[in-house]
Each structure stands twice: as structure tokens, then as C-alpha cells.
Design a protein around this motif. Structure first.
Motif: not given
Lengths: 609, 609
Positions: A298, A323-324, A350, A353-355, A357, A377-378, A387
Motif C-alpha cells: 500500500x 507514495x505516502x 475495517x 481509516x487508512x487500514x 486488512x 498509511x497516513x 490509528x
């Protein structure tokens, strides 16, 4: 995960694994090869490996405990291309040979020696040479820490021998690391390498628990040094593919050297040169996609899996860049034989946010077995940690280390610095605090993590250098510096970091702050002076300078707001919040307009605090 | 792609599609259901649909041309949950009914009317009511523009009837759109909606060719308006899942209204209110994952596919936020019956940074058939376009529109503005140009895309407002504003944008530039005045202000450098380049140190230009 990457590129894959419930089989059934896509058997079975080899053009491995003899035979007879090279897998399979190999290529590793005969006497000799504590390691079939024993004193020798019974052993000096770090390196068949960002790995009971990308450090050169060591390590091997290089990071200034003389042939010892900055020692190599590279799916422009495929198929290697801004990976280990606890947890995840699985579809859940992972990601480390904290609080089996790896953010107005700040507020003197506090208030309001401290250019010049030089590597993105009089702090910080520096002129007892303002704002261009009257073609060589973003005298508020605007460039949430803030400014004035009309200007009271 | 998302979450999937080479089958073979995972048959075959329904808990569709009667029967008999609702699919299947539905829910659409009998006379009547040009559309089984005919004048009527032979038709007023835009909306079973970013779509021969995310516009409210329309559209439907809402954007100020009177029951017409800003008209809805949402796989925190699964399974909806600054999608259409040209192209694409190749594994390649797509992600629109340009230059079948959608960046020192600038350099007067040019030179050097123009606060106040208000929505991230004397430009721009504004005081004929410096830097805090002497608890209500990042008088160079530092916060390449630049500054001075020592200070010549 490799099969999933292959399916995107329409690359047919055949797997060798036991049972019809093999995870890879679940996403792998190419129509033209559906009867061929799974060979049901053990990856240690020579007949099955030969069968696999007969069906493919390129053979690769996702685990190193495979029969190398068969791979070599297949490769030599040119039946199939094997990546990485069987010789590489052979070297890595035997951890002692791996160390010998690394030492012979001058890769920094911990001192180690062979144990010819596993006996009390053998361990005593090893302890005498390497010192205690030392780590006894099984040479082969060690995985996720199985086959390791930390010998703290010789009274444990008998226990150790029983624990490691019958295995071929070697001993390694125990490394007092401060962090474990890792780098994924992709290697082409002709030996070009390209590395992913350096990550921090956290192990629990010898199994990878957490990965944080990218690594933050006070040492601005650390990441480059770690990548250099990792790439050199992988260049010393043969064949194409992705490699995980796990490393130890020692504390700054720690002298970790070997005092043995190399008398006996079975005594191997790495010599490590002292450096003031944290030493890096290679621990071990994984010749395959690795747990510490799962975040790349990711978080990077190309995943470790896709780059493994590209490398072994001689396709162009993809960009390894993040890219993050920030990512973390949490392994999902079985908490018992029952997977339902884990599934409840992933359903909760789920909602974070940004998780992302990932469940591997393994047929059976067992305590400690890797059943999947979650990537976060954040926009910042602070957001990733917030998170992650939500996840760790609900992790089946608990996470006693939560405050260490995902600490709670300090409350606004608590007067405490955030552990993962994006903004550093510094001031030349504690007397500047009233001017700088409004900057902190603004950042509180916009939920931007920050730290606040004193750095005096004239009284703590070493601290100034250390603060400015390490700021970017620690993850800071903006520095707000306040100073009065001959205000040198903002400009000197700007000269030693690539980050944007906001300068706040603090009004002193004389000159009304104009002295500070001019000291901060009038940062020169350093060569070929004046700009006036010049046209494009006359401007070479280029003007050179060091900028400070100066705000009004004593205006910490505007410094905080400017920091938020700078951060908003990569963060839509902050843009929205800033727009909301500006709407409020408007509303406030419009209310005063109404009030002025209502009460008339003769009775209007101007509020002053 | 849906099956790939399901496999991550261990969700067993059964598909209904024709032939053993169905793309979804290739990544779908769950061990516990492997004999069940593919029903070989047509999605229009009621028997096969019933068979599928008998094997699953939730049934969803990836194409709307399915037998709704069977879905309804299954749902009514509670055999299976169907998402989206069969009634929704029925409404959308018939494009005329879709328009009737949208109109009845006050969704803005183009005027349209039923054609009871497809005859020359029928078309003449439609033309009389709607005007020309108009679009004749098949009510059913229209897909990728098949079944559309643009009637420009009545001499084409016979051709149109032949082209659309035997199909039930309706007519729509031709919309003079300036852009096609789209929004993916995820809807829960209970009707909550959440939208993805607005994208621009580019069609070629009625097939989606390119998608750009996020949409850029001079209108700062456009994205919010489009999302509002899209969400309202999806709220008017029933059932859970992801929906693509395709929309037309009209030019600002265009009055696009319906002049029909609603006399006959078969005459339906949407009334659109005039607004000065570009009108948005809904074109059509896709009740499923959509081509304009493919970019979400790499570019958003949760992909459209995963959110579709989450929605239909009543799992928490995932964040729809972009996790990269900019993305584009290029569809891969077959250029002939031979796929090899396309495969050569995708191999080339693997070498383009940020490109993710998706090949669908379709058994046969045909000219114009969607065989896959490529997603590009990058730090900026300019970078996405530079990468896209590389791809379009090699696209099989050619891309005549390359200069329109991925224009070449202007050369450094060409004196031309970039079409996708990150930095806007503005100045109050052309006489400020010599001061501002060094800022442009710096941005050239760091390869940062910028524009340069004149905006005068006092002589072009409307232009000032338009420039500042639209800056963020156009994709700018930093504004550099230079002005002299009573320099209002930087502060006024800062008051009308949430972006960071860098102010350059320009020296005038008197006061040595101190007038401009103070005009720019002394931006006030707007309430409750002084900060002095206050502690945390005394500072409520919060200070409020508008910041300008001021640099030294006439120092365009430092303004350019500060802009680069601000952009570097989200861009590791710029951090490295800025560090390299600072190393050069150091080297330059150290060389002068050597030279001074070499020649002695008596003969040392100070260079001045």
C-alpha cells in the motif's frame, strides 16, 4: 501475495505447496494452466521440485528451507532459470555459512564462532572468546527465532544444550542494539540493486510484530548508511529477486568490537570500526519477499512482490519510493486455535481509516501463527500511531507494549511535546515563551502534533546544530523559531536544515522589535549580489540564499497559522480546517458590524485584554 | 478486481460468467468452494442466476444488463440478499426510466423526451421541442456509447433510424459540456452515502480513455457541488454498493435551460436553474464499480472494490480519501486482434515510475476492447502528466490528443507558465519582474512547475480576488507575491486563500524598501490584541490572524527557495535536492577560502556583477 501481483500482470504461476488449502492456491487458477497451477507436495521433496521445474520457465522460492541440490541440478542442466541463485539459498540456509560469507565480503556483523562440538566445554570456550551474554544459534532450519538461545551465564549451559538438542550450532556475541531495522533490496540478475526505505521493526517473542516506515532518527545519515550496507550485502549474493536485510542499530558512540585473535580456523570474528554515530550490524538475510516489506503493497510505488517478479523475469525494476508520508504494519498472529477472535478484530480494523486488512486464508489458526497483517498509511507518523493505537487496544491477546510503540498524544494545552511532532517550536530564551505560546495554541486547535523547547543560538550553539541537522530525519516538517535582539536563531537553523523555517521577531526592551525583525528577515543572497536590472540570461551563475519565512513582530499566532498552511499543502483535512477558520474570522467581524449598528458607535465598547 | 479485493479479506466469492477463461476465475479458487466458485453461464440466463443465488448469501452485479425479474424473485423469496436493489438495476437498465427517476428526484439533468414511435416524423417533433443538435439514445443495452446517435440536422434522421434500428429510443438535448466529470459514491443498505474525490474523465469514441484525480478547477466550490449532486443521486436509489455517477460540467455562465412546456405525458424535461458558476448535469449512473473509479486501487485509502464489498456485507465503510496528491488512469484498449502490441507497451510502462499495470486476462483481444488499465500516481499533477506523456507517446494505436491531456512542460527559462503549476509567482507591477525572476530561476533549477503573472491589488482588485480564491482548487500549493510601497498584494491574497503565501518586499524609489517590508510582514492578529505577558489559560478566545511568509527586501531568490522548502515537506526528492543545493553553497565559500589563502588578500579580487 506474490500470486496476486502476478495476476495483475497476467503472469501464469505454478505453486508447490502441501494441501489443497495452500493460501496461494486461493488466488491462482489461470485458465490455460488451471490443471497445472498447483503441485500438491512438500517444497523439500526433490521429485515435486523437479515436477515444478518441468512446468515453468523461471523458478523462485518464498522460503529458504528447500532442497538446494535439486535446484542446482535443474539449473545446471538448463532446464529452468532459478532465482535467487541456488548458491545464494545454500549460503543463507546455513546461518553459520551466511556469517562466514558476510564476513568475507566485509559486511559489518557481530563477532561469531563455530561450535565444533555442542558440549558444556564447547560453550565455555565460546563464552571465554566472545564474552557473555552470547546467543547460541542453530545453523539450519531456524526461523522466527526458533533455534536461538541467549546464554546469559554459564549455569544455563546445560539448559541451552537441551533446548537446542542435536542441532549444529554456532555462537554469536550478544548485540546490545537500540533498534532493529530492515531494508528490502531488489537485485537484478546482473547485480544491480535498488533499495526500499529503511524501516524499524519490532519483534515480540522473536516474531515480527510491528514495522514502521520510514525509519526516524536523530542521525540524518543513518538511512543512507543502512541502505548502503543492505545493498552491499545483497550485491555480494547471486541471482535476481527481492531480499530482506535485517540489521541491528547500536547506540551512538557504543564501541562494539571483537577482542579475539584469529588463531584457530573455526574462530570467526567480525571487526567493527568505531564510529561516533550508531553502528549498523547485519543480522540476517531473507532471500525472498519478507515480512518487513509487506507495507510496500500500500505504501510504495511498486510492492516488494511486484518487484520480485520484475527482477526474476528481467522486466524493468519499479520505483521503490514511498507514495505516502508514513506507514506501519501490524502482524496478525493467531491468539488461539480459534480464528473468530481475529476475524472480529479485523472487522473492527475495517473502521480505522487508512487500514488495509490482509488475511492469508490459512486453513488452521494456531497461537502465534501468522494469519495475516494490517497495513496503516497516513499523512504523518502521529496519525499512523493514533490509528495503530486504536488497533493495539483491541488486539486479541493484548498489546502490553502499546504505550511504547503507539503512545497516546498529549492533550491540547497540556504543555507537553508530542512524541512524533511535525512542527518544532523553538525559542532563544524562556522569556520568549509568551510570544511563542500562541503558536502552540494554534497547532493545538488544528490538531497538528508539535514539540516546544528552548534552543539558544549564542548560549547553546552545539544544541542548535544538533537540533537543526536532525530535524528532518526526526520527521519534523516545519520549524518555528522565535528570537529577540540580534536574532540569529531562525537564520542559523535555516542554514542547517532543508525544512522551511518560520521566524518570529520578539520585541526586546529597546528598538521596538525592529532589530529582531531585520535580523530575521534580511537573510542575504550569498553570491553575485544585487538582482536589480538583470534579465534571464544575465542571471547565471544562479543566485544563492537561505530563506526564513518571517512573520510580524511578536506574532506567534501568525507563525502557527503559517505552519498549518505549509502542512496543508499535503493534507486536505488541514485545508478544510483552515478555510473554516478563515470563515470564522469573517463571521466574527460581521457580528461586530451588526453590533456596531445595533448599539451605535458612541456606546460601543472595544474589548481589550 | 472485486475478487482480488475479496481474497484479501478471505471472503469466498462465486462468479457467474461464460467460459473457463472468465477473468475473475483466474484469481478465484477458494479451497473450500473450489468446485463451486465458478458457474459457467450467461448472466442473462435465469437458470444460472438461480443457481448462483442458491450458493451465496449476498448477490451483487458488475454489469447492469442482467435479468432483474430473477433477482427480484430471489430477493422476495428471501433466498438471498441482492445489492444494489433489483429495483435500482431495473431503473438504470432503461436509460429513459433512469432519466424519469432522476427528474422526479430533482436531480439536474439535460432536457429529454420519449420517442413513442421511431420515425422521421418522431425525430422532427423531438427536434422541434429540444432543438438541435440532440442525442438519440437507445433506452436499453447501451454501453460505452453504443446505441447513441448525435443528430446535428434533420437530414441525418434516416441515417439515425437505420443506425439505431428497432431499438426503443428517447431523445436528449445535446449538452455543450466543457468537461466530463464523475464521482464514485458508496451507499450502505440503510442509505448512508460517502463519496470519492471528483475526477475528470476523457472519452474517446465514447469509451473512457483517461481519468484524472482529483479534478482541478477555477471554481473552488465545484468539487463540493459535484459530490453533493452525486450523493443525492445515489441516495435516491435503493440497496447497498458502489455507484459511479457520470456528469457533464457546463461552462461558467452558460444558460442551459429547457424551453418546453410539459403538455404531453411522454414529454419529460429537466429544468435547470441558471447559476454564474458551471452547471452540473447528471449524465448517467453505473450501479457497480466503474472505470472512473479504477484509480482508487492505488490512489485512495480504500478501493472502490473493497468498499463495494464492505457496503454489500454491512461492514464498516472505508475512508475514500486520496492517499497521493495526484493520480491518472489510462485504459488499455485492444489495438487489433493481437495482444502482443499491448503487452510490449505494458512492459514499457513497467519502467515508468508510479505506473501500476493491470491486465484483465481476457481470452481474446479485439480492437477497442478493454484489456486492462494503467494507474499513475505522483506527487503533483505535473509529474502525473509527465509520466502520462511517456505512456501516450508509446500507446499502441497512437494518442493524437497527447498535447491536450499531457502537454509538454515548458523548458526552463522559456518564460512560459506551466499548465499544472504548484507555485504561482505574482507581482503587483511589471516593474517588479527583475526582483521576481530569480524566484522563477530557482524553481526552474529545482524542476518545480510554476506560473508567473501580474496581479495588482489596487488596479485589478477583481483579478486579485479571482486569483486568490481559485488558487487551491486549481492545484497551486504555494503563492509567491511581490509588491512595493504600500505593498497590499501578499496580505490580501493570504486573506483569500488557505495556501501559504510568501511575500517579497520590492524596494521603491524612496524609503529603501522598508515601507514594503513593513506593509507585508506586519500582518496583524485580528482580535484581543497583544500577546505579552499572557499564560495559557489567559489566551482564550484564541488569537486570530492571517500570516504572510516574508523574505528580505528584493530577495526573489529566497522566496523561490522558501517555496521549494515548503513543497519539500511532502516530497523526498526536493529534500535531497535542497540538501545538495546547500552543500554547493558551502563548497563555493570553501573554495573562496582556499583561493584567499592562495593569492593572499592583497591581490584577491572580489567579483561583482
Amino acid at each position: 501475495m506474490l500470486a496476486a501481483s502476478a495476476s495483475l500482470l497476467n503472469i501464469p504461476v505454478v505453486i508447490l505447496d502441501v494441501s489443497s488449502s495452500a493460501p496461494a492456491k486461493q488466488i491462482l487458477s489461470h485458465p490455460t494452466t488451471s490443471h497445472l497451477s498447483h503441485i500438491d507436495g512438500a517444497f523439500t521433496d526433490p521429485i515435486k521440485i523437479r515436477e515444478l521445474a518441468s512446468k515453468v520457465d523461471v523458478l523462485t522460492v518464498e522460503i529458504e528451507h528447500i532442497s538446494v541440490d535439486v535446484l542446482e541440478e535443474e539449473e545446471v542442466q538448463a532446464r529452468v532459470e532459478v532465482h535467487p541463485a541456488p548458491s545464494t539459498i545454500r549460503t543463507i540456509q546455513d546461518k553459520f555459512q551466511q556469517k562466514v560469507h558476510l564476513q568475507s565480503h566485509a559486511i559489518p556483523i557481530a563477532p561469531f564462532l563455530n561450535i565444533v562440538e555442542p558440549s558444556i566445554q564447547g560453550l565455555k570456550e565460546a563464552a571465554a572468546r566472545l564474552g557473555l551474554p552470547l546467543v547460541l544459534k542453530s545453523k539450519t532450519l531456524a526461523y522466527d527465532g526458533r533455534g536461538n538461545f541467549v546464554l546469559r551465564d554459564l549455569s544455563q549451559a546445560q539448559n541451552a544444550l537441551e533446548f537446542l538438542s542435536d542441532r549444529p550450532l554456532y555462537a554469536e556475541k550478544w548485540v546490545p542494539f537500540v533498534k532493529e531495522i530492515a531494508v528490502m533490496v531488489v537485485r537484478t540478475a546482473v547485480g544491480q540493486t535498488c533499495s526500499y526505505p529503511v524501516v524499524e521493526t519490532v519483534h515480540k517473542d522473536n516474531i515480527c510484530h510491528l514495522v514502521f516506515a520510514p525509519l526516524r532518527s536523530r542521525d540524518p545519515q543513518l538511512a543512507a548508511r543502512a541502505q548502503e550496507v543492505a545493498e552491499r550485502t545483497v550485491q555480494s549474493l547471486s541471482g535476481a529477486g527481492i531480499f530482506g536485510v535485517e540489521m541491528f542499530l547500536l547506540a551512538d558512540g557504543v564501541l562494539f568490537n571483537c577482542i579475539l585473535t584469529l588463531k584457530k580456523s573455526h574462530t570467526h570474528c567480525a571487526r567493527v570500526n568505531w564510529r561516533s554515530k550508531g553502528q549498523i550490524l547485519v543480522n540476517e538475510i531473507a532471500p525472498r519477499p519478507h515480512n518487513s516489506g509487506h507495507y510496500t503493497i500500500e505504501a510504495c510505488e511498486t510492492s516488494q512482490y511486484e518487484n520480485h517478479l520484475r527482477a526474476i523475469l528481467s522486466l524493468p525494476i519499479g520505483s521503490t519510493a514511498l507514495k505516502v508520508p508514513s506507514a506501519a504494519m501490524l502482524n496478525l498472529l493467531g491468539s488461539s486455535d480459534n480464528i473468530s477472535e481475529l476475524l472480529d478484530f479485523t472487522e473492527f480494523a475495517l473502521g480505522v481509516p487508512g487500514a488495509s486488512v490482509h488475511l492469508y486464508g490459512k486453513a488452521e489458526c494456531r497461537k502465534g501463527r501468522k494469519m495475516g497483517h494490517i497495513t496503516l498509511t497516513a499523512n504523518s507518523d502521529a496519525e499512523v500511531c493514533a490509528r495503530l493505537r486504536q488497533l493495539l487496544q483491541r488486539l486479541p491477546g493484548g498489546a502490553p507494549d502499546i504505550d511504547l510503540h503507539a503512545p497516546e498524544a498529549p492533550r491540547p494545552s497540556s504543555g507537553l511535546s508530542h512524541k512524533q511532532p511535525l512542527v518544532g517550536i523553538i525559542m532563544g530564551s524562556d522569556s520568549d515563551l509568551p510570544v511563542m505560546l500562541p503558536a502552540a495554541r494554534i497547532l493545538d486547535r488544528f490538531r497538528v502534533p508539535y514539540e516546544l523547547t528552548i534552543v539558544s543560538a549564542h548560549r547553546t550553539p552545539d544544541r542548535l546544530v544538533e537540533y537543526a541537522r536532525s530535524a528532518a530525519a526526526r520527521g519534523l516538517r516545519v520549524i518555528v523559531a522565535g528570537a529577540g535582539g540580534a536574532a540569529h536563531l531562525p537564520g542559523m537553523v535555516a542554514a542547517m536544515t532543508a525544512l522551511p523555517v518560520i521566524g518570529v521577531p520578539v520585541k526586546g526592551s529597546s528598538l521596538d522589535g525592529v532589530d529582531s525583525l531585520h535580523s530575521i528577515v534580511q537573510m542575504p543572497v550569498s553570491s553575485n549580489a544585487s538582482n536589480h536590472g538583470h534579465r534571464a540570461d544575465e542571471l547565471t551563475p544562479l543566485q544563492r540564499g537561505i530563506p526564513v519565512a518571517t512573520v510580524a513582530i511578536n506574532n506567534g499566532t501568525n507563525a502557527g497559522l503559517l505552519a498549518v498552511r505549509i502542512l496543508a499543502a499535503g493534507n486536505p483535512r488541514l485545508v478544510r480546517d483552515m478555510e473554516g477558520y478563515m470563515k470564522e474570522l469573517e463571521k466574527e467581524v460581521l457580528e461586530k458590524v451588526d453590533k456596531l449598528e445595533e448599539v451605535g458607535w458612541e456606546s460601543y465598547q472595544v474589548k481589550r485584554t
